[in-house]
Design an enzyme around this catalytic site. Structure first.
Site, short mmCIF file in Angstrom:
data_model
loop_
_atom_site.label_atom_id
_atom_site.label_comp_id
_atom_site.label_asym_id
_atom_site.label_seq_id
_atom_site.Cartn_x
_atom_site.Cartn_y
_atom_site.Cartn_z
N GLU A 252 -20.70 0.11 -43.31
CA GLU A 252 -20.87 1.22 -42.38
C GLU A 252 -19.50 1.52 -41.78
OE1 GLU A 252 -22.88 0.49 -38.59
OE2 GLU A 252 -24.09 2.26 -38.97
N GLU B 201 -32.55 -2.20 -33.84
CA GLU B 201 -32.20 -0.91 -34.47
C GLU B 201 -30.73 -1.03 -34.86
OE1 GLU B 201 -33.85 1.82 -35.14
OE2 GLU B 201 -35.75 1.21 -34.23
N LYS C 184 -28.69 -3.27 -20.53
CA LYS C 184 -27.22 -3.29 -20.53
C LYS C 184 -26.71 -2.18 -21.42
CE LYS C 184 -23.97 -4.97 -23.05
NZ LYS C 184 -22.84 -4.02 -22.94
N GLY D 186 -26.56 -7.61 -33.94
CA GLY D 186 -28.01 -7.75 -34.09
C GLY D 186 -28.40 -9.13 -34.58
N CYS E 196 -25.96 6.33 -36.45
CA CYS E 196 -26.56 5.29 -37.29
C CYS E 196 -27.15 5.85 -38.57
CB CYS E 196 -27.60 4.52 -36.51
SG CYS E 196 -28.89 5.54 -35.81
N GLY F 2 -27.65 -1.44 -32.08
CA GLY F 2 -26.21 -1.65 -32.26
C GLY F 2 -25.91 -2.08 -33.67
N SER F 3 -24.80 -2.80 -33.82
CA SER F 3 -24.34 -3.14 -35.16
C SER F 3 -25.15 -4.31 -35.73
CB SER F 3 -22.86 -3.53 -35.10
OG SER F 3 -22.71 -4.66 -34.26
P1 NAP Z 1 -22.26 -3.14 -31.11
O1 NAP Z 1 -20.86 -3.52 -31.12
O2 NAP Z 1 -23.24 -3.95 -31.86
O3 NAP Z 1 -22.72 -3.09 -29.57
C1 NAP Z 1 -24.00 -2.72 -29.15
C2 NAP Z 1 -24.25 -3.27 -27.77
O4 NAP Z 1 -24.34 -4.70 -27.83
C3 NAP Z 1 -23.15 -2.98 -26.77
O5 NAP Z 1 -23.73 -2.74 -25.50
C4 NAP Z 1 -22.37 -4.26 -26.84
O6 NAP Z 1 -21.49 -4.47 -25.80
C5 NAP Z 1 -23.46 -5.27 -26.88
N1 NAP Z 1 -23.05 -6.60 -27.33
C6 NAP Z 1 -21.97 -6.97 -28.07
N2 NAP Z 1 -21.96 -8.31 -28.27
C7 NAP Z 1 -23.05 -8.80 -27.63
C8 NAP Z 1 -23.59 -10.12 -27.48
N3 NAP Z 1 -23.02 -11.20 -28.03
N4 NAP Z 1 -24.73 -10.27 -26.77
C9 NAP Z 1 -25.34 -9.19 -26.25
N5 NAP Z 1 -24.87 -7.93 -26.33
C10 NAP Z 1 -23.74 -7.72 -27.03
O7 NAP Z 1 -22.47 -1.64 -31.58
P2 NAP Z 1 -21.58 -0.39 -31.18
O8 NAP Z 1 -20.28 -0.49 -31.87
O9 NAP Z 1 -21.58 -0.19 -29.72
O10 NAP Z 1 -22.50 0.78 -31.81
C11 NAP Z 1 -22.45 1.13 -33.14
C12 NAP Z 1 -23.55 0.47 -33.96
O11 NAP Z 1 -24.83 0.81 -33.43
C13 NAP Z 1 -23.57 0.97 -35.39
O12 NAP Z 1 -23.76 -0.11 -36.27
C14 NAP Z 1 -24.76 1.92 -35.42
O13 NAP Z 1 -25.32 2.12 -36.69
C15 NAP Z 1 -25.69 1.25 -34.49
N6 NAP Z 1 -26.71 2.19 -33.99
C16 NAP Z 1 -28.00 2.08 -34.46
C17 NAP Z 1 -28.97 2.98 -34.03
C18 NAP Z 1 -30.38 2.88 -34.53
O14 NAP Z 1 -31.27 3.45 -33.91
N7 NAP Z 1 -30.67 2.17 -35.61
C19 NAP Z 1 -28.64 4.00 -33.14
C20 NAP Z 1 -27.31 4.09 -32.70
C21 NAP Z 1 -26.37 3.18 -33.13
P3 NAP Z 1 -19.94 -4.10 -26.14
O15 NAP Z 1 -19.88 -2.72 -25.67
O16 NAP Z 1 -19.13 -5.09 -25.42
O17 NAP Z 1 -19.74 -4.19 -27.63
#
Ligand code: NAP
Ligand code: MG
Length: 502
Positions: free
Chosen positions: A402, A267, A192, A250, A302, A245-246
């Protein structure tokens, strides 16, 4: 006015999309769609299906069938490797087109896509590297602990159906880092993407099918976390969850994994420190650090080094160079070669970032420059002027949370012990950089900082090296052996060689 992205959309042939289930391009059973709004211009790009539980179930069952009955996990390892190499070749040949489609998703400027880690080349290299693992996933032979004439050895087998969820900031790279090792191990996948970065993923998925992946091996369900992601991570037929993701989401994913003891790798975010000593090349340290929070993705990275820990004697030069980098930022249409940096992905993120900037001021930090929403010609997009805070204490929200935007928090220090204490005083542990010309100091800091990756006088992401976080920055690693092994189960085989052992 920021010029329109519509001509680029038409030239790239991006129109209303479908998702990929069992080798077929499908609409949602409910007919529901989501229209993507471009973060720089506010224009509607195109729509794609919002997968509900019934669609997700169909995708997971397709992946399940492909794993339980299909050729993929049973194929000769070298054949799987060839298909992964074919994906790499297609990604390389279509690299420019892929990053252009990505610019329609998240507005990462094309000028930045020339940088290796956000290029089609990187995506191709990740697939190529992992193609080489298909025939190298070996177990080991163990000496029989209790003596006797028998063989004890281990086999590495694919974990099964993987439910993968990725964010929007670097969809192509993040897809590759999950999907390439999972495929190399012989797994099947339902992915997804974020609803803010769907079109580049669909384009790459098309190339993956063209490369010869059997149907059902790789599926894409589109839509937001609720309902699409939620249905995927709670599906009982998924064996492993792989999430980027966040931290907040997570933690939900980890809770979902608890039901049925799904395997899980995460991650997550970071609040990575750049520790700059007075004996460093301070100009390069500042340019790199301010660069990661302002150029390209505007700090929506990230591993952005968002806490600059700067020795008091280096502060003046650090601030001067940082200001110079901030002045190079140019916002606008991502297809314009002069544009250096992306807008924030959506109005919600814009409000969050502006809120944290206000909080920094309220808590007593000094906002040296930037930090306001860009108005006038740039009002169509979610643009924030690059910001830098000094007089930051590590207890403030701008040092702990963050921000995911173009904001650098500068904390000054007087000695190495203090720098180390502040560097480690965080819930996160994704990356860190240490800037010094003293190799012994660099190694002392490297050993003592609790983070998954440490850059000494620089930073880069490599397709073949483990990447991941300590503490709340995640669990598991992407890249190389650790990543592929994360998509396997280890099986122990006991084979008596004589009758007495039976
Ligand atoms: P996010 O809000 O956590 O979303 C990540 C993904 O999870 C999206 O596809 C999101 O869909 C989905 N999601 C949200 N709620 C969910 C649920 N209850 N069940 C399953 N999936 C769900 O993160 P973001 O704002 O898109 O991205 C930014 C974050 O990603 C930052 O914290 C960043 O540090 C982190 N990141 C980490 C890495 C790494 O390798 N460590 C790399 C890149 C980014 P939606 O689009 O609806 O939210
Ligand atoms: Mg989100």
């Amino acid at each position: 006015m920021v010029t329109s992205i519509t001509p680029y959309r038409d030239e790239l042939g991006v129109s209303d999309g479908r998702m990929l289930i069992g080798g077929q391009w499908s609409a949602a059973a409910s007919g529901a769609t989501w229209t993507h709004v471009h973060p720089a211009t506010g224009e509607q790009v195109a729509a794609f299906p919002v997968a509900g539980p019934a669609d997700v179930d169909r995708a997971v069952r397709a992946a399940r069938r492909a794993f339980d009955e299909g050729p993929w996990p049973r194929m000769r390892a070298g054949e799987r490797g060839k298909i992964l190499r074919a994906i790499a070749d297609l990604a390389r040949a279509h690299g420019e087109e892929l990053v252009k489609v990505q610019a329609l998703d998240n507005s990462v400027p094309l000028s930045f896509a020339e940088i290796y880690v956000t290029s089609g080349e990187f995506v191709a290299d990740v697939f190529e590297h992992h193609a080489g693992w298909t025939d190298k996933l070996a177990g080991e032979t163990l000496p029989p602990f209790q003596g006797g004439d028998h063989l004890v050895f281990t086999l590495r087998e694919p974990v099964g159906v993987v439910g993968a969820v990725i964010p929007w900031n670097a969809p192509l790279m993040l897809l590759a880092q999950k999907v390439a090792p999972a495929l190399a191990a012989g797994c099947t996948i339902v992915l997804k993407p974020s609803e803010y970065a769907t079109f580049a993923v669909l384009r790459l998925a098309g190339l993956m099918m063209e490369a010869g992946l059997p149907e059902g091996v790789f599926n894409v369900v589109t839509g937001p976390g609720d309902p699409t992601g939620d249905a995927l991570v709670n599906h009982p037929m998924v064996d492993k969850l792989s999430f980027t993701g966040s931290r907040a989401v997570g933690e939900k994913i980890m809770a979902a994994a608890a039901h049925g003891c799904k395997r899980v790798s995460l991650e997550l975010g970071g609040k990575s420190p750049a520790v700059v000593f007075a004996d460093a090349d301070v100009g390069t340290a500042a340019a790199t650090t301010m660069g990661t929070v302002t150029l390209g993705l505007s700090g929506q990275v990230c591993v952005a080094q968002t806490r600059a820990l700067v020795h008091r004697e280096a502060l003046e030069e650090f601030l001067a160079t940082s200001q110079m980098i901030a002045s190079m930022v140019s916002y606008g249409n991502p297809f314009d070669p002069e544009v250096t940096s992306a807008p924030l992905i959506n109005p919600r993120q814009l409000d969050r970032v502006l809120g944290l900037i206000t909080r920094g001021q309220e808590e007593g930090a000094t906002l040296v420059f930037g930090g306001t929403r860009e108005e006038g010609d740039l009002a169509t997009g979610n643009f924030v002027a690059p910001a830098l805070f000094t007089d930051v204490s590590n207890e403030m929200a701008i040092a702990r949370e963050e921000i995911f935007g173009p904001v650098l928090s500068v904390i000054s220090f007087d000695d190495e012990d203090e720098a180390l204490r502040v560097a480690n005083d965080t819930q996160y542990g994704l990356g860190a950089t240490v800037w010094t010309s003293d190799i012994r100091r660099a190694m002392r800091m490297t050993k003592a900082i609790r983070a998954g990756t440490i850059g000494i006088n620089g930073y880069q992401v490599e397709p073949n090296s483990p990447f991941g976080g300590f503490r709340s920055s995640g669990m598991g690693r992407e890249g190389g052996r650790a990543a592929v092994e994360g998509y396997t189960e280890l099986k122990t085989v006991l084979l008596p060689l004589t009758d007495e052992m039976m």
